[in-house]
Design a protein around this motif. Structure first.
Motif, PDB file in Angstrom:
ATOM      1  N   GLU A  46       0.807  -1.211   0.000  1.00 39.03           N
ATOM      2  CA  GLU A  46       0.000   0.000   0.000  1.00 39.03           C
ATOM      3  C   GLU A  46       0.847   1.270   0.000  1.00 39.03           C
ATOM      4  O   GLU A  46       0.685   2.159   0.832  1.00 39.03           O
ATOM      5  N   GLY A  47       1.789   1.353  -0.944  1.00 37.97           N
ATOM      6  CA  GLY A  47       2.555   2.574  -1.118  1.00 37.97           C
ATOM      7  C   GLY A  47       3.952   2.559  -0.551  1.00 37.97           C
ATOM      8  O   GLY A  47       4.824   3.305  -1.011  1.00 37.97           O
ATOM      9  N   SER A  48       4.236   1.703   0.449  1.00 38.53           N
ATOM     10  CA  SER A  48       5.574   1.689   1.034  1.00 38.53           C
ATOM     11  C   SER A  48       6.586   0.960   0.159  1.00 38.53           C
ATOM     12  O   SER A  48       7.786   1.137   0.310  1.00 38.53           O
ATOM     13  N   TYR A  49       6.096   0.098  -0.772  1.00 38.01           N
ATOM     14  CA  TYR A  49       6.993  -0.597  -1.699  1.00 38.01           C
ATOM     15  C   TYR A  49       6.208  -1.031  -2.922  1.00 38.01           C
ATOM     16  O   TYR A  49       5.042  -1.405  -2.833  1.00 38.01           O
ATOM     17  N   ASN A  50       6.858  -0.976  -4.076  1.00 42.23           N
ATOM     18  CA  ASN A  50       6.295  -1.504  -5.313  1.00 42.23           C
ATOM     19  C   ASN A  50       7.426  -2.118  -6.124  1.00 42.23           C
ATOM     20  O   ASN A  50       8.593  -1.776  -5.951  1.00 42.23           O
ATOM     21  N   ASN A  51       7.097  -3.039  -7.010  1.00 41.26           N
ATOM     22  CA  ASN A  51       8.110  -3.741  -7.788  1.00 41.26           C
ATOM     23  C   ASN A  51       8.039  -3.358  -9.259  1.00 41.26           C
ATOM     24  O   ASN A  51       6.964  -3.181  -9.822  1.00 41.26           O
ATOM     25  N   SER A  52       9.192  -3.263  -9.874  1.00 45.06           N
ATOM     26  CA  SER A  52       9.300  -3.042 -11.315  1.00 45.06           C
ATOM     27  C   SER A  52       9.715  -4.361 -11.951  1.00 45.06           C
ATOM     28  O   SER A  52      10.808  -4.869 -11.695  1.00 45.06           O
ATOM     29  N   GLY A  53       8.837  -4.943 -12.740  1.00 45.51           N
ATOM     30  CA  GLY A  53       9.077  -6.279 -13.278  1.00 45.51           C
ATOM     31  C   GLY A  53       8.510  -7.335 -12.348  1.00 45.51           C
ATOM     32  O   GLY A  53       8.408  -7.128 -11.128  1.00 45.51           O
ATOM     33  N   SER A  54       8.089  -8.463 -12.897  1.00 50.37           N
ATOM     34  CA  SER A  54       7.518  -9.533 -12.081  1.00 50.37           C
ATOM     35  C   SER A  54       8.591 -10.158 -11.183  1.00 50.37           C
ATOM     36  O   SER A  54       9.773 -10.154 -11.511  1.00 50.37           O
ATOM     37  N   LYS A  55       8.162 -10.689 -10.038  1.00 49.04           N
ATOM     38  CA  LYS A  55       9.065 -11.272  -9.060  1.00 49.04           C
ATOM     39  C   LYS A  55       8.648 -12.709  -8.754  1.00 49.04           C
ATOM     40  O   LYS A  55       7.472 -13.003  -8.576  1.00 49.04           O
ATOM     41  N   GLN A  56       9.641 -13.599  -8.677  1.00 51.86           N
ATOM     42  CA  GLN A  56       9.410 -14.993  -8.331  1.00 51.86           C
ATOM     43  C   GLN A  56       9.787 -15.216  -6.873  1.00 51.86           C
ATOM     44  O   GLN A  56      10.840 -14.789  -6.416  1.00 51.86           O
ATOM     45  N   LEU A  57       8.904 -15.903  -6.138  1.00 54.88           N
ATOM     46  CA  LEU A  57       9.166 -16.260  -4.751  1.00 54.88           C
ATOM     47  C   LEU A  57       9.038 -17.774  -4.609  1.00 54.88           C
ATOM     48  O   LEU A  57       8.190 -18.403  -5.258  1.00 54.88           O
ATOM     49  N   TYR A  58       9.846 -18.362  -3.714  1.00 56.79           N
ATOM     50  CA  TYR A  58       9.917 -19.813  -3.583  1.00 56.79           C
ATOM     51  C   TYR A  58       9.757 -20.203  -2.114  1.00 56.79           C
ATOM     52  O   TYR A  58      10.253 -19.512  -1.221  1.00 56.79           O
ATOM     53  N   GLY A  59       9.058 -21.296  -1.883  1.00 54.66           N
ATOM     54  CA  GLY A  59       8.862 -21.735  -0.508  1.00 54.66           C
ATOM     55  C   GLY A  59       8.030 -22.988  -0.417  1.00 54.66           C
ATOM     56  O   GLY A  59       8.146 -23.903  -1.257  1.00 54.66           O
ATOM     57  N   GLY A  60       7.150 -23.035   0.566  1.00 55.71           N
ATOM     58  CA  GLY A  60       6.355 -24.227   0.777  1.00 55.71           C
ATOM     59  C   GLY A  60       4.997 -23.925   1.369  1.00 55.71           C
ATOM     60  O   GLY A  60       4.672 -22.770   1.677  1.00 55.71           O
ATOM     61  N   THR A  82       9.538 -16.748  -0.420  1.00 54.98           N
ATOM     62  CA  THR A  82      10.472 -15.659  -0.213  1.00 54.98           C
ATOM     63  C   THR A  82      11.462 -15.551  -1.366  1.00 54.98           C
ATOM     64  O   THR A  82      11.600 -16.471  -2.174  1.00 54.98           O
ATOM     65  N   ARG A  83      12.118 -14.406  -1.450  1.00 59.07           N
ATOM     66  CA  ARG A  83      13.261 -14.168  -2.296  1.00 59.07           C
ATOM     67  C   ARG A  83      14.255 -13.372  -1.448  1.00 59.07           C
ATOM     68  O   ARG A  83      14.045 -13.223  -0.244  1.00 59.07           O
ATOM     69  N   SER A  84      15.301 -12.845  -2.017  1.00 56.31           N
ATOM     70  CA  SER A  84      16.336 -12.194  -1.221  1.00 56.31           C
ATOM     71  C   SER A  84      15.821 -11.027  -0.385  1.00 56.31           C
ATOM     72  O   SER A  84      16.323 -10.760   0.695  1.00 56.31           O
ATOM     73  N   SER A  85      14.809 -10.319  -0.876  1.00 51.42           N
ATOM     74  CA  SER A  85      14.375  -9.109  -0.189  1.00 51.42           C
ATOM     75  C   SER A  85      12.910  -9.098   0.237  1.00 51.42           C
ATOM     76  O   SER A  85      12.502  -8.212   0.981  1.00 51.42           O
ATOM     77  N   THR A  86      12.101 -10.038  -0.221  1.00 52.79           N
ATOM     78  CA  THR A  86      10.666  -9.988   0.034  1.00 52.79           C
ATOM     79  C   THR A  86      10.141 -11.358   0.447  1.00 52.79           C
ATOM     80  O   THR A  86      10.528 -12.381  -0.126  1.00 52.79           O
ATOM     81  N   THR A  87       9.244 -11.368   1.440  1.00 53.49           N
ATOM     82  CA  THR A  87       8.620 -12.603   1.921  1.00 53.49           C
ATOM     83  C   THR A  87       7.111 -12.413   1.993  1.00 53.49           C
ATOM     84  O   THR A  87       6.628 -11.374   2.456  1.00 53.49           O
ATOM     85  N   LEU A  88       6.373 -13.412   1.533  1.00 55.23           N
ATOM     86  CA  LEU A  88       4.912 -13.433   1.652  1.00 55.23           C
ATOM     87  C   LEU A  88       4.497 -14.632   2.495  1.00 55.23           C
ATOM     88  O   LEU A  88       4.833 -15.771   2.162  1.00 55.23           O
ATOM     89  N   SER A  89       3.783 -14.377   3.571  1.00 54.43           N
ATOM     90  CA  SER A  89       3.250 -15.449   4.410  1.00 54.43           C
ATOM     91  C   SER A  89       1.730 -15.320   4.450  1.00 54.43           C
ATOM     92  O   SER A  89       1.195 -14.210   4.479  1.00 54.43           O
ATOM     93  N   ASP A  90       1.055 -16.461   4.469  1.00 61.00           N
ATOM     94  CA  ASP A  90      -0.414 -16.474   4.428  1.00 61.00           C
ATOM     95  C   ASP A  90      -0.922 -17.643   5.262  1.00 61.00           C
ATOM     96  O   ASP A  90      -0.368 -18.741   5.203  1.00 61.00           O
ATOM     97  N   MET A  91      -1.971 -17.397   6.024  1.00 57.53           N
ATOM     98  CA  MET A  91      -2.586 -18.467   6.808  1.00 57.53           C
ATOM     99  C   MET A  91      -4.076 -18.205   6.947  1.00 57.53           C
ATOM    100  O   MET A  91      -4.498 -17.067   7.149  1.00 57.53           O
ATOM    101  N   SER A  92      -4.875 -19.255   6.830  1.00 64.12           N
ATOM    102  CA  SER A  92      -6.320 -19.133   7.006  1.00 64.12           C
ATOM    103  C   SER A  92      -6.865 -20.333   7.760  1.00 64.12           C
ATOM    104  O   SER A  92      -6.338 -21.442   7.652  1.00 64.12           O
ATOM    105  N   ILE A  93      -7.907 -20.087   8.543  1.00 63.42           N
ATOM    106  CA  ILE A  93      -8.651 -21.138   9.247  1.00 63.42           C
ATOM    107  C   ILE A  93     -10.117 -20.954   8.898  1.00 63.42           C
ATOM    108  O   ILE A  93     -10.642 -19.831   8.997  1.00 63.42           O
ATOM    109  N   GLN A  94     -10.778 -22.053   8.477  1.00 60.60           N
ATOM    110  CA  GLN A  94     -12.150 -21.930   8.003  1.00 60.60           C
ATOM    111  C   GLN A  94     -13.045 -23.046   8.551  1.00 60.60           C
ATOM    112  O   GLN A  94     -12.585 -24.167   8.791  1.00 60.60           O
TER     113      GLN A  94
END
Length: 217
Positions: A46-60, A82-94
């Motif tokens: 939301e404005g604090s960071y944006n990427n130029s070009g698509s980014k690949q992240l790897y994990g499990g 994650t990649r060298s500078s960015t990490t995405l974590s997600d969790m849901s309970i339903q």
């Protein structure tokens, strides 16, 4: 001709139990690859960071399902890429409801809570183990309602497909996901999964591929 028609008819009435059924108990885990489109990260940060070009992240990923009754289930799903500078974590309970429409088709709907945790670390060219950089970290965690609808379709006694749609009320514009999971049963308690989902929002176009295993208990 009549025996053939009768055979096809009988085949259509056969029941093919699936390890992916919401009426069963299972855990699943595996490898995940996530590709975030050009300018897509601005929907997370939301404005604090944006990427130029698509980014690949790897994990499990790791998740599970437990059938509480003949029509109710509890499910959870989590992932971290994650990649060298960015990490995405997600969790849901339903908590969800499921119903067999035919012996091969099961429908379900669920609601719950989703936690999304993107994290961005500033880059540093001279970073090392002995002399690490003092990296600045940007976080924009959010949580919100999640709703999902889908089905489990048994193609045959070993193979099933699970198409789904979900909406998460996180960030300014929410996150929409369309996907499908293919499960192939190897033995009575083990299946191999391959999944794809497409997540989109105002600027975000995100492709996720999963490959792993499902364990029934």
């Amino acid at each position: 001709m009549r025996p053939l028609i009768f055979t096809v008819f009988c085949f259509s009435l056969m029941s093919f139990p699936s390890l992916a059924s919401k009426g069963s108990h299972y855990l699943y885990t595996g490898y995940q690859n996530t590709r975030v489109s050009d300018d897509g990260f601005q929907d997370y940060f939301e404005g604090s960071y944006n990427n130029s070009g698509s980014k690949q992240l790897y994990g499990g990923y790791f998740g599970g399902n437990y059938a509480v009754t003949d029509s109710l289930f509890v499910g959870f799903d989590s992932s971290k890429t994650t990649r060298s500078s960015t990490t995405l974590s997600d969790m849901s309970i339903q908590l969800g409801w499921y119903q067999s429409i035919t012996q091969q088709v099961e429908l379900y709907a669920s609601v719950g809570v989703n936690w999304v945790k993107p994290k961005r670390r500033s880059s540093c060219r001279n970073d090392s183990i002995l002399d690490p950089c003092n990296r600045e970290t940007s976080k924009n965690y959010d949580e919100g309602f999640i709703g999902e609808v889908g089905s489990v379709v048994s193609i045959n006694e070993r193979w099933s497909l699970q198409p789904f749609y979900s909406y998460t009320d996180t960030y300014e514009h929410g996150l929409n996901s369309l996907g499908v999971v293919s499960s192939v049963k190897i033995i009575s308690w083990l299946a191999v999964d391959a999944g794809y989902d497409y997540t989109y929002s105002k600027n975000l176009k995100q492709n996720t591929v999963r490959v792993g295993a499902r364990f029934s208990f």
